[in-house]
Design a protein around this motif. Structure first.
Motif, PDB file in Angstrom:
ATOM      1  N   LEU A   1       0.813  -1.211   0.000  1.00  0.00           N
ATOM      2  CA  LEU A   1       0.000   0.000   0.000  1.00  0.00           C
ATOM      3  C   LEU A   1       0.847   1.262   0.000  1.00  0.00           C
ATOM      4  O   LEU A   1       0.577   2.202  -0.759  1.00  0.00           O
ATOM      5  CB  LEU A   1      -0.928   0.010   1.224  1.00  0.00           C
ATOM      6  N   VAL A   2       1.897   1.289   0.817  1.00  0.00           N
ATOM      7  CA  VAL A   2       2.688   2.508   1.005  1.00  0.00           C
ATOM      8  C   VAL A   2       3.401   2.931  -0.278  1.00  0.00           C
ATOM      9  O   VAL A   2       3.397   4.118  -0.641  1.00  0.00           O
ATOM     10  CB  VAL A   2       3.715   2.314   2.145  1.00  0.00           C
TER      11      VAL A   2
ATOM     12  N   ILE B   1       4.050   6.931  -4.530  1.00  0.00           N
ATOM     13  CA  ILE B   1       4.354   7.236  -5.934  1.00  0.00           C
ATOM     14  C   ILE B   1       3.229   8.065  -6.552  1.00  0.00           C
ATOM     15  O   ILE B   1       3.478   9.047  -7.268  1.00  0.00           O
ATOM     16  CB  ILE B   1       4.580   5.938  -6.734  1.00  0.00           C
ATOM     17  N   LEU B   2       1.984   7.677  -6.268  1.00  0.00           N
ATOM     18  CA  LEU B   2       0.834   8.420  -6.797  1.00  0.00           C
ATOM     19  C   LEU B   2       0.834   9.863  -6.300  1.00  0.00           C
ATOM     20  O   LEU B   2       0.592  10.795  -7.069  1.00  0.00           O
ATOM     21  CB  LEU B   2      -0.462   7.711  -6.380  1.00  0.00           C
TER      22      LEU B   2
ATOM     23  N   LEU C   1       3.725  16.770  -8.203  1.00  0.00           N
ATOM     24  CA  LEU C   1       4.387  17.390  -9.348  1.00  0.00           C
ATOM     25  C   LEU C   1       3.386  18.155 -10.199  1.00  0.00           C
ATOM     26  O   LEU C   1       3.626  19.296 -10.595  1.00  0.00           O
ATOM     27  CB  LEU C   1       5.089  16.316 -10.181  1.00  0.00           C
ATOM     28  N   ARG C   2       2.240  17.542 -10.469  1.00  0.00           N
ATOM     29  CA  ARG C   2       1.215  18.193 -11.287  1.00  0.00           C
ATOM     30  C   ARG C   2       0.630  19.417 -10.590  1.00  0.00           C
ATOM     31  O   ARG C   2       0.428  20.465 -11.203  1.00  0.00           O
ATOM     32  CB  ARG C   2       0.091  17.195 -11.598  1.00  0.00           C
ATOM     33  N   THR C   3       0.357  19.277  -9.298  1.00  0.00           N
ATOM     34  CA  THR C   3      -0.217  20.386  -8.536  1.00  0.00           C
ATOM     35  C   THR C   3       0.760  21.540  -8.422  1.00  0.00           C
ATOM     36  O   THR C   3       0.385  22.713  -8.479  1.00  0.00           O
ATOM     37  CB  THR C   3      -0.623  19.914  -7.119  1.00  0.00           C
TER      38      THR C   3
ATOM     39  N   ALA D   1      10.455  12.383  -9.475  1.00  0.00           N
ATOM     40  CA  ALA D   1       9.457  12.331  -8.400  1.00  0.00           C
ATOM     41  C   ALA D   1       9.162  10.893  -7.996  1.00  0.00           C
ATOM     42  O   ALA D   1       9.061  10.576  -6.803  1.00  0.00           O
ATOM     43  CB  ALA D   1       8.175  13.030  -8.844  1.00  0.00           C
ATOM     44  N   VAL D   2       9.028  10.005  -8.975  1.00  0.00           N
ATOM     45  CA  VAL D   2       8.747   8.593  -8.687  1.00  0.00           C
ATOM     46  C   VAL D   2       9.923   7.950  -7.964  1.00  0.00           C
ATOM     47  O   VAL D   2       9.751   7.204  -6.992  1.00  0.00           O
ATOM     48  CB  VAL D   2       8.421   7.834  -9.991  1.00  0.00           C
TER      49      VAL D   2
END
Length: 279
Positions: free
Chosen positions: A68-69, A74-75, A81-83, A187-188
């Motif tokens: 889960l973590v 990653i998401l 990054l997008r925000t 970022a990933v």
């Protein structure tokens, strides 16, 4: 030395050393780029996301919280990054928003759903790292090794692209480099590093492994390659020394490693000052 030799006969001590060195290597490779791009606090924001995801995994009674973590972190790295590129929410505001929000929600979930008799101890261990090096398993070591090799390979393969994006993103885009793609890769990758570092140094101390070696190396060297190589050497050395001190003195591993990193920063600051005066 005899005491250390005795301790290293135990597998869990060797596990801690291996994972500590691998984490130091990966975080230092990315640290130089993040510091130069003035995006070093992404590590802090994502570490709080990982804390929140860990709390959810604990509430769901997952035996392996990596399932889960890792994807959640990653998401959130992609979302961050997008925000951060949104004109209405700048990068630093996006990091602060996600960082504080996930930290608060994670702590709330741990208090509401945890069945543990020592909630404060669980929270402290998650935030500041395990107080004992007994917690690392062979599976976690192998997983850390695989992820670390992947992170290092990505950095080496895309080294020139990362170099271009780090110093002049607009020029890199003009020359045909997909800057947004490589920012996404960074970022990933930093999300992966944060997740594998959680058990050793904790959510609140991960940023120190990213920032201090890079800043220390910048005090003595000027070129990107020299700073990166020096940062790796500093980070790995401080991690190994911190773990050895922790074994002998019985101090928390993560805090000890960060304390050694701080000492290294002051040492390299003094070296840089002396060098500039000589020249």
């Amino acid at each position: 030395m005899n005491k250390l030799a005795l301790y290293f006969e135990y597998p869990f001590v060797r596990y801690a050393m291996i994972v500590g060195v691998l984490i130091a290597l990966c975080s230092s490779l990315l640290g130089v780029t993040l510091v130069l791009k003035r995006f070093s606090f992404i590590g802090d924001g994502l570490s709080h996301v990982a804390f929140g995801a860990t709390a959810v995994a604990a509430a769901m009674r997952l035996t392996n919280n990596f399932l889960l973590v890792l994807p959640v972190t990653i998401l959130c790295a992609i979302l961050l990054l997008r925000t951060g590129q949104n004109a209405m929410i700048k990068g630093d505001a996006a990091i602060a928003m996600i960082s504080v929000g996930t930290l608060a929600v994670g702590y709330l979930i741990m208090n509401v759903f945890s069945k543990s008799a020592n909630i404060s101890g669980d929270v402290c261990a998650t935030l500041f790292g395990s107080t004992s090096i007994l917690t690392l398993t062979a599976t976690e070591v192998w997983l850390s090794a695989v992820l670390s090799v992947a992170v290092t390979a990505v950095f080496l393969v895309f080294y020139h692209k990362i170099f271009a994006v780090t110093f002049d993103e607009d020029f890199a885009t003009a020359t045909g480099i997909k800057a947004k793609l490589y920012n996404l890769i960074l970022a990933v990758v930093i999300a992966v590093v944060i997740v594998i570092a959680m058990n050793l140094v904790g959510a609140l101390l991960i940023s120190a492994l990213v920032i201090f070696p890079a800043l220390s190396a910048m005090r003595a060297f000027k070129t990107f390659k020299a700073v990166t190589v020096c940062s790796v050497l500093i980070s790995v050395s401080c991690a190994a020394l911190g773990i050895l001190i922790s074994i002998v003195a019985g101090t928390p591993v993560g805090s000890t490693i960060v304390a050694v990193d701080i000492a290294g920063f002051f040492a390299f600051s003094a070296i840089g000052l002396i060098t500039r005066r000589i020249n």
